[in-house]
Design a protein around this motif. Sequence first.
Motif, PDB file in Angstrom:
ATOM      1  N   ILE A 173       0.830  -1.203   0.000  1.00 34.22           N
ATOM      2  CA  ILE A 173       0.000   0.000   0.000  1.00 34.22           C
ATOM      3  C   ILE A 173       0.867   1.258   0.000  1.00 34.22           C
ATOM      4  N   ILE A 192      -7.233   1.947  -3.440  1.00 29.70           N
ATOM      5  CA  ILE A 192      -7.697   1.387  -2.178  1.00 29.70           C
ATOM      6  C   ILE A 192      -9.108   1.914  -1.895  1.00 29.70           C
ATOM      7  N   SER A 219      -3.121  -0.028  -4.012  1.00 28.88           N
ATOM      8  CA  SER A 219      -2.722  -1.355  -3.571  1.00 28.88           C
ATOM      9  C   SER A 219      -2.000  -2.012  -4.737  1.00 28.88           C
TER      10      SER A 219
END
Length: 196
Positions: A60, A101, A160
Amino acid sequence: MYNKKSLHQPLSLFSQWFEEEQKVSEVRIPTAVCLSTIGLDNFPNARFVSFKKLVEDCLIITGPLNSRKGIEIENNAHVALTFWWTATERQIRIQGLATKISEQLADNYFNDRHVNAQAVSTICEQGKETYDAQQLEKRVLKMVSDKTKITRPQNWGGFSINPTRIEFMEFKETRFHYRRLYERENGEWQVKQLQP
């Protein structure tokens, strides 16, 4: 040095190396990673960002979605991450596909940021030209001094990165560096030992 599981699971090895670096690193931002994207002009672009954590075997990163990196990822999801860890003299290169995300996760990461970083992300358009940097800075300092909760702007989020290729390199004084390449094929990791 390498547990049995990590030799077949590259993300376990990544976590092991990352933890070992964090224990001994003296750099101010030990989570820095170089993110490379494909530019709209087909030139590669690279910059350092902060690695947040592994979530469900994806890496991330966060930042403005309307920045150059955000626009480039939206245009082409193929990205690369390069970690260089000075204390342990290790490098990890990762190639993968980036997806946005969730809003909830973006809120969580934004709320964890220092208030100055929150204010800058709210006031500034990262990477855009400015004709009055002092005025921008005054607005940021005022927002910070107001001490009111800063909510995440809609153009701030994260990505991500699902890896498809990971190369580990450990530097040796003999210059016979350790190199191991993992590539995902049909959902399984295949590993090759590379020459230094």
